[in-house]
Design a protein around this motif. Sequence first.
Motif, PDB file in Angstrom:
ATOM      1  N   THR A   1      26.893  -2.611  -4.655  1.00  9.40           N
ATOM      2  CA  THR A   1      25.104  -2.998  -4.166  1.00  9.40           C
ATOM      3  C   THR A   1      25.845  -3.093  -2.662  1.00  9.40           C
ATOM      4  N   TRP A   2      25.257  -2.448  -1.217  1.00  8.74           N
ATOM      5  CA  TRP A   2      25.223  -2.920  -0.170  1.00  8.74           C
ATOM      6  C   TRP A   2      23.828  -3.126   0.227  1.00  8.74           C
ATOM      7  N   ARG A   3      24.243  -4.401   1.026  1.00  7.78           N
ATOM      8  CA  ARG A   3      22.742  -4.728   1.563  1.00  7.78           C
ATOM      9  C   ARG A   3      22.719  -4.858   3.161  1.00  7.78           C
ATOM     10  N   THR A   4      21.924  -4.207   4.379  1.00 11.55           N
ATOM     11  CA  THR A   4      22.367  -3.871   5.483  1.00 11.55           C
ATOM     12  C   THR A   4      21.015  -4.962   5.736  1.00 11.55           C
ATOM     13  N   PRO A   5      20.724  -5.482   7.458  1.00 13.00           N
ATOM     14  CA  PRO A   5      19.618  -5.461   7.876  1.00 13.00           C
ATOM     15  C   PRO A   5      19.024  -4.291   8.651  1.00 13.00           C
ATOM     16  N   SER A   6      17.245  -4.850   8.186  1.00 15.77           N
ATOM     17  CA  SER A   6      16.564  -3.323   8.354  1.00 15.77           C
ATOM     18  C   SER A   6      15.939  -3.743   9.360  1.00 15.77           C
ATOM     19  N   SER A   7      13.952  -3.056   9.357  1.00 17.89           N
ATOM     20  CA  SER A   7      12.943  -3.311  10.517  1.00 17.89           C
ATOM     21  C   SER A   7      12.960  -5.418   9.806  1.00 17.89           C
ATOM     22  N   VAL A   8      12.509  -5.396  11.724  1.00 18.17           N
ATOM     23  CA  VAL A   8      11.711  -6.441  11.964  1.00 18.17           C
ATOM     24  C   VAL A   8      10.599  -6.231  11.149  1.00 18.17           C
ATOM     25  N   CYS A   9      10.015  -7.257  10.598  1.00 22.18           N
ATOM     26  CA  CYS A   9       7.986  -7.450  10.419  1.00 22.18           C
ATOM     27  C   CYS A   9       7.555  -7.989  11.395  1.00 22.18           C
ATOM     28  N   LEU A  10       5.751  -7.758  11.712  1.00 21.41           N
ATOM     29  CA  LEU A  10       5.841  -9.115  12.600  1.00 21.41           C
ATOM     30  C   LEU A  10       4.730  -9.296  11.664  1.00 21.41           C
ATOM     31  N   GLU A  11       4.571 -10.907  11.075  1.00 27.20           N
ATOM     32  CA  GLU A  11       3.764 -11.297  10.271  1.00 27.20           C
ATOM     33  C   GLU A  11       2.072 -12.226  11.226  1.00 27.20           C
TER      34      GLU A  11
ATOM     35  N   PHE B   1       7.315  -0.215   4.247  1.00 29.68           N
ATOM     36  CA  PHE B   1       8.363  -0.450   2.980  1.00 29.68           C
ATOM     37  C   PHE B   1       8.232   0.619   1.834  1.00 29.68           C
ATOM     38  N   SER B   2       9.444  -0.562   1.181  1.00 33.88           N
ATOM     39  CA  SER B   2       9.752   0.626  -0.121  1.00 33.88           C
ATOM     40  C   SER B   2      10.082  -0.410  -1.254  1.00 33.88           C
ATOM     41  N   ASP B   3       9.785  -0.025  -2.310  1.00 31.19           N
ATOM     42  CA  ASP B   3       9.828  -0.591  -3.359  1.00 31.19           C
ATOM     43  C   ASP B   3       9.431  -0.084  -4.559  1.00 31.19           C
ATOM     44  N   PHE B   4       9.701  -0.491  -6.232  1.00 34.28           N
ATOM     45  CA  PHE B   4       9.321   0.092  -7.083  1.00 34.28           C
ATOM     46  C   PHE B   4       8.034  -1.056  -7.656  1.00 34.28           C
ATOM     47  N   LEU B   5       7.626   0.126  -8.367  1.00 34.23           N
ATOM     48  CA  LEU B   5       6.150  -1.202  -9.723  1.00 34.23           C
ATOM     49  C   LEU B   5       6.524  -1.601 -10.503  1.00 34.23           C
TER      50      LEU B   5
ATOM     51  N   PRO C   1       1.242  -1.232  -0.018  1.00 32.99           N
ATOM     52  CA  PRO C   1      -0.265   0.389  -0.400  1.00 32.99           C
ATOM     53  C   PRO C   1       0.715   0.917  -0.236  1.00 32.99           C
ATOM     54  N   PHE C   2       2.257   1.103   0.371  1.00 35.13           N
ATOM     55  CA  PHE C   2       3.034   2.455   0.148  1.00 35.13           C
ATOM     56  C   PHE C   2       3.596   2.634  -0.647  1.00 35.13           C
ATOM     57  N   GLN C   3       2.822   1.789  -2.011  1.00 34.72           N
ATOM     58  CA  GLN C   3       3.496   2.470  -3.408  1.00 34.72           C
ATOM     59  C   GLN C   3       2.286   2.740  -3.772  1.00 34.72           C
ATOM     60  N   THR C   4       0.909   3.329  -3.989  1.00 34.52           N
ATOM     61  CA  THR C   4      -0.142   3.322  -4.098  1.00 34.52           C
ATOM     62  C   THR C   4       0.165   5.130  -4.616  1.00 34.52           C
TER      63      THR C   4
ATOM     64  N   ASP D   1      18.979   5.103  -2.278  1.00 34.22           N
ATOM     65  CA  ASP D   1      19.372   4.536  -0.984  1.00 34.22           C
ATOM     66  C   ASP D   1      17.456   3.870  -0.730  1.00 34.22           C
ATOM     67  N   LEU D   2      17.804   2.860  -0.485  1.00 33.20           N
ATOM     68  CA  LEU D   2      15.846   2.505  -0.276  1.00 33.20           C
ATOM     69  C   LEU D   2      16.050   1.477   1.611  1.00 33.20           C
ATOM     70  N   ARG D   3      15.610   2.047   2.587  1.00 39.38           N
ATOM     71  CA  ARG D   3      15.503   1.645   3.830  1.00 39.38           C
ATOM     72  C   ARG D   3      15.071  -0.002   4.119  1.00 39.38           C
ATOM     73  N   GLU D   4      13.658   0.350   3.124  1.00 40.03           N
ATOM     74  CA  GLU D   4      12.913  -1.371   3.684  1.00 40.03           C
ATOM     75  C   GLU D   4      12.023  -1.825   2.689  1.00 40.03           C
ATOM     76  N   VAL D   5      13.139  -2.350   2.516  1.00 33.47           N
ATOM     77  CA  VAL D   5      12.736  -3.465   0.916  1.00 33.47           C
ATOM     78  C   VAL D   5      12.669  -5.199   1.903  1.00 33.47           C
ATOM     79  N   ARG D   6      11.210  -5.235   1.688  1.00 35.31           N
ATOM     80  CA  ARG D   6      10.872  -6.479   2.127  1.00 35.31           C
ATOM     81  C   ARG D   6      11.384  -8.152   1.435  1.00 35.31           C
ATOM     82  N   PRO D   7      11.449  -8.748   1.225  1.00 30.47           N
ATOM     83  CA  PRO D   7      11.636  -9.795   0.793  1.00 30.47           C
ATOM     84  C   PRO D   7      10.075 -10.602  -0.141  1.00 30.47           C
ATOM     85  N   GLY D   8      10.858 -10.430  -1.924  1.00 30.10           N
ATOM     86  CA  GLY D   8       9.816 -10.528  -3.051  1.00 30.10           C
ATOM     87  C   GLY D   8       9.837  -9.950  -3.405  1.00 30.10           C
TER      88      GLY D   8
END
Length: 372
Positions: A156-166, A104-108, A46-49, A135-142
């Motif tokens: 390209t650099w990847r570092t752990p970011s926030s934990v989300c609970l589901e 969450f950060s992402d492209f469409l 929804p953060f990309q709507t 700089d994409l701070r919050e990229v979820r798996p997939g």
Amino acid sequence: MTAIAPARPATPAAEWSVEVHRDEQSLLGLGDELRDLYDRSPAATPFQTYEWLKAWWGWYGTRGRLRLVLVRCRGRLVAAAPLMASARYGFPVLVPLAGEQSDFSDFLLDPVYADGAVRHLTRALLDERGCCAIDLREVRPGSAAHLVAERWPRGTWRTPSSVCLELPAGGIDDVLGRLPRRTAGKMRAKLRKIDVRGITAESVPAERAAEAVHALLELHARQWEGRPINPEHTRARFRRHLAEAASGMVRDGRAAVLQYRWDGRLVAGDLVLIGHRYVGAYLYGAIPDLRDCVDVSLMMLRQNLAIARDRHRQGVSLLRGDEPYKLKWRPAAVRNERIILGRSAPAAAFAGLARTRGYLSARRHRAEAGRG
């Protein structure tokens, strides 16, 4: 990570085109196309709507900083990177629109055109001048952003970011079934207490969504009175952004604003974002003394699970943060990644500083949690 495989034969290069829009009027004019692309982008959240991004830009955006990168195939919009020029730690970077207010950060990306769309989007981002990194701070798996990162030819650099609970979709009984028997029994007693008191939940229509969000934020401020609150949640621009975004998202079925009443009195409000796969519990507010009477998180979780079930979503995301009131439901932890795509030599220094800052912030968070 779930790969998005192309489902079409190769398209001639002449049928591809790329646009970079820097004028906010173009953002307004592209609404129908961006809404349609979101509907065809299963990894998007929804953060990309369009409604979320447009409302945010209207209240937070700075003229001249928009960088909306679009990829078309035979004229059809098949990928978009809604970005803006910014500065972090003194470095010029591109960052996602609404990033500070988004989990969450992402492209469409339309997966039907994935291979060519990712290739052309990557090239366009490499060609965009004036920044050392994206700089994409919050990229979820997939996420679609992972596909761009896999093609990125520079650092390209990847570092752990926030934990989300589901939590998986189902009724509240399914969640309670995950708990020890004695704990589950106590929770069922709390649910009966909510029902006996006659607290009702209503999902407001789109024409009342803005008013309901303003009321929710008033309750949120009262709930946190005397305790540290996110200062942005008290500011007029956040209130206006959230009210405007919610109105359009409720209309499009991308959000729900719930109001809880007790004997006709408004006692709580909850903004729920509805994605392609998950329902996200974004922000709530409640009168301070309600917590002395009922379990507010349990009351809202029951409704959020019902929304996920009714909308045929995979489950409920409690979004960023591993606070104790979330952990008691025994949710699955999903960690976001921070992805930095380097464009020029200073990117390495920026990524190193970002990694150090992230490590120190995480250590401080663990220390504060330990004291709590």
